[in-house]
Write a protein that holds these residues in place. Structure first.
Motif, mmCIF file in Angstrom:
data_model
loop_
_atom_site.group_PDB
_atom_site.id
_atom_site.type_symbol
_atom_site.label_atom_id
_atom_site.label_comp_id
_atom_site.label_asym_id
_atom_site.label_seq_id
_atom_site.Cartn_x
_atom_site.Cartn_y
_atom_site.Cartn_z
ATOM 1 N N GLU A 78 0.827 -1.130 0.134
ATOM 2 C CA GLU A 78 -0.009 -0.130 0.043
ATOM 3 C C GLU A 78 0.944 1.213 0.057
ATOM 4 O OE1 GLU A 78 -3.183 0.217 0.009
ATOM 5 O OE2 GLU A 78 -3.533 -1.872 -0.118
ATOM 6 N N SER A 79 0.448 2.339 -0.153
ATOM 7 C CA SER A 79 1.024 3.656 -0.043
ATOM 8 C C SER A 79 1.708 3.796 1.235
ATOM 9 C CB SER A 79 0.212 5.021 -0.351
ATOM 10 O OG SER A 79 -0.639 4.876 0.491
ATOM 11 N N ASN A 80 1.242 3.465 2.446
ATOM 12 C CA ASN A 80 1.889 3.628 3.463
ATOM 13 C C ASN A 80 2.636 2.404 4.183
ATOM 14 O OD1 ASN A 80 -0.477 2.043 4.180
ATOM 15 N ND2 ASN A 80 -0.429 2.853 6.235
ATOM 16 N N LEU A 81 2.526 1.243 3.508
ATOM 17 C CA LEU A 81 3.202 -0.090 4.091
ATOM 18 C C LEU A 81 3.459 -1.078 3.074
ATOM 19 C CD1 LEU A 81 3.951 -1.790 6.584
ATOM 20 C CD2 LEU A 81 1.515 -2.578 6.558
ATOM 21 N N TYR A 131 8.992 -8.688 7.331
ATOM 22 C CA TYR A 131 9.526 -7.411 7.365
ATOM 23 C C TYR A 131 8.270 -6.446 6.911
ATOM 24 C CZ TYR A 131 12.250 -3.397 5.523
ATOM 25 O OH TYR A 131 12.716 -2.093 5.610
ATOM 26 N N CYS A 132 8.117 -5.514 7.839
ATOM 27 C CA CYS A 132 6.921 -4.450 7.545
ATOM 28 C C CYS A 132 7.964 -3.098 7.509
ATOM 29 C CB CYS A 132 6.017 -4.154 8.945
ATOM 30 S SG CYS A 132 5.288 -5.760 9.184
ATOM 31 N N ASN A 133 7.471 -2.320 6.175
ATOM 32 C CA ASN A 133 8.413 -1.257 5.995
ATOM 33 C C ASN A 133 7.283 -0.153 5.776
ATOM 34 O OD1 ASN A 133 10.427 0.687 5.255
ATOM 35 N ND2 ASN A 133 10.259 0.156 2.848
ATOM 36 N N TRP A 134 7.442 0.726 6.879
ATOM 37 C CA TRP A 134 6.243 1.780 6.787
ATOM 38 C C TRP A 134 6.921 2.933 6.023
ATOM 39 C CZ3 TRP A 134 1.513 1.003 9.231
ATOM 40 C CH2 TRP A 134 1.257 0.055 10.201
ATOM 41 N N ILE A 135 6.078 3.575 5.484
ATOM 42 C CA ILE A 135 6.330 4.729 4.328
ATOM 43 C C ILE A 135 5.527 6.093 4.823
ATOM 44 C CG2 ILE A 135 6.883 5.487 2.032
ATOM 45 C CD1 ILE A 135 6.715 2.161 1.578
ATOM 46 N N GLY A 136 6.351 7.120 4.590
ATOM 47 C CA GLY A 136 5.623 8.409 4.588
ATOM 48 C C GLY A 136 4.856 8.793 5.850
ATOM 49 N N PRO A 137 3.998 9.625 5.990
ATOM 50 C CA PRO A 137 3.000 10.191 7.047
ATOM 51 C C PRO A 137 2.051 9.022 7.060
ATOM 52 C CG PRO A 137 2.623 11.343 4.851
ATOM 53 C CD PRO A 137 3.672 10.571 4.950
ATOM 54 N N GLN A 138 1.684 8.889 8.499
ATOM 55 C CA GLN A 138 0.696 7.902 9.079
ATOM 56 C C GLN A 138 -0.474 8.440 9.448
ATOM 57 O OE1 GLN A 138 1.466 4.360 8.306
ATOM 58 N NE2 GLN A 138 3.077 5.203 7.157
ATOM 59 N N THR A 139 -1.754 8.084 9.137
ATOM 60 C CA THR A 139 -2.723 8.320 9.774
ATOM 61 C C THR A 139 -3.355 7.406 10.885
ATOM 62 O OG1 THR A 139 -4.310 7.513 8.158
ATOM 63 C CG2 THR A 139 -3.459 9.722 7.450
ATOM 64 N N THR A 140 -4.085 7.608 11.673
ATOM 65 C CA THR A 140 -4.753 6.679 12.514
ATOM 66 C C THR A 140 -5.691 5.489 11.653
ATOM 67 O OG1 THR A 140 -5.041 8.149 14.450
ATOM 68 C CG2 THR A 140 -6.418 6.285 14.595
ATOM 69 N N VAL A 193 7.334 9.874 8.561
ATOM 70 C CA VAL A 193 7.447 11.204 8.769
ATOM 71 C C VAL A 193 6.159 11.761 9.535
ATOM 72 C CG1 VAL A 193 9.194 11.812 6.899
ATOM 73 C CG2 VAL A 193 6.967 11.815 6.686
ATOM 74 N N GLY A 194 6.378 12.684 10.575
ATOM 75 C CA GLY A 194 5.431 13.057 11.188
ATOM 76 C C GLY A 194 4.791 12.374 12.354
ATOM 77 N N PRO A 195 4.029 12.814 13.130
ATOM 78 C CA PRO A 195 3.285 12.409 14.046
ATOM 79 C C PRO A 195 2.270 11.091 13.839
ATOM 80 C CG PRO A 195 2.460 14.562 14.270
ATOM 81 C CD PRO A 195 3.765 14.327 13.087
ATOM 82 N N TRP A 196 2.020 10.251 14.593
ATOM 83 C CA TRP A 196 0.831 9.305 14.459
ATOM 84 C C TRP A 196 0.206 8.798 15.800
ATOM 85 C CZ3 TRP A 196 2.044 4.486 16.393
ATOM 86 C CH2 TRP A 196 3.318 4.193 16.521
ATOM 87 N N HIS A 197 0.674 9.720 16.921
ATOM 88 C CA HIS A 197 0.415 9.540 18.201
ATOM 89 C C HIS A 197 -1.259 8.966 18.662
ATOM 90 C CE1 HIS A 197 -0.421 13.880 17.722
ATOM 91 N NE2 HIS A 197 -1.431 13.570 19.008
#
Length: 128
Positions: free
Chosen positions: A7-10, A22-31, A61-65
């Motif tokens: 996907e665009s984020n993973l 192996y999980c490669n997370w990419i870019g800004p993340q949303t909840t 990049v960026g928060p996903w708290h």
């Protein structure tokens, strides 16, 4: 290597030797994106019973708290119940993403954090 999800984020890949997810997370993340991607990873975990996971946040990049409590309280326990025993988490160099990741850490000793992929991979391959 065998690609299992993209996907665009993973991107999720099965590292065949050794047997690591192996999980490669990419870019800004949303909840929503984290929860959807977490469900994909959990489904793969249930179907294949990976004991070791390398979770790479170096491109995040960026928060996903807002998803951090869900990750710690719901997702990690479900992954452990599905057979995960070792989770190597490569932290993002982005301070906001790293802070969110640290908020998402569960209690216990299943997760170990790293600053580099190589260190995380070496740690996982040393585990039985």
């Amino acid at each position: 290597m065998k690609s299992l999800h993209h996907e665009s984020n993973l991107e999720v890949t099965h590292l065949l030797k050794p047997n690591i997810l192996y999980c490669n997370w990419i870019g800004p993340q949303t909840t929503e994106g984290i929860k959807q991607s977490g469900a994909v990873i959990l489904d793969l975990q249930v179907r294949h019973a990976f004991r070791k996971i390398l979770n790479d946040n170096t491109q995040v990049v960026g928060p996903w708290h807002l998803a951090a409590r869900w990750t710690a309280d719901e997702w990690f326990p479900a992954m452990v119940n599905a057979g995960m025993t070792h989770f190597a988490w490569v932290l993002s160099p982005n301070v906001f993403a790293e802070t969110s990741a640290k908020r998402a850490l569960p209690t216990g000793d299943v997760v170990t954090t790293f600053k580099s992929y190589d260190d995380a991979f070496a740690w996982l391959t040393d585990k039985p």
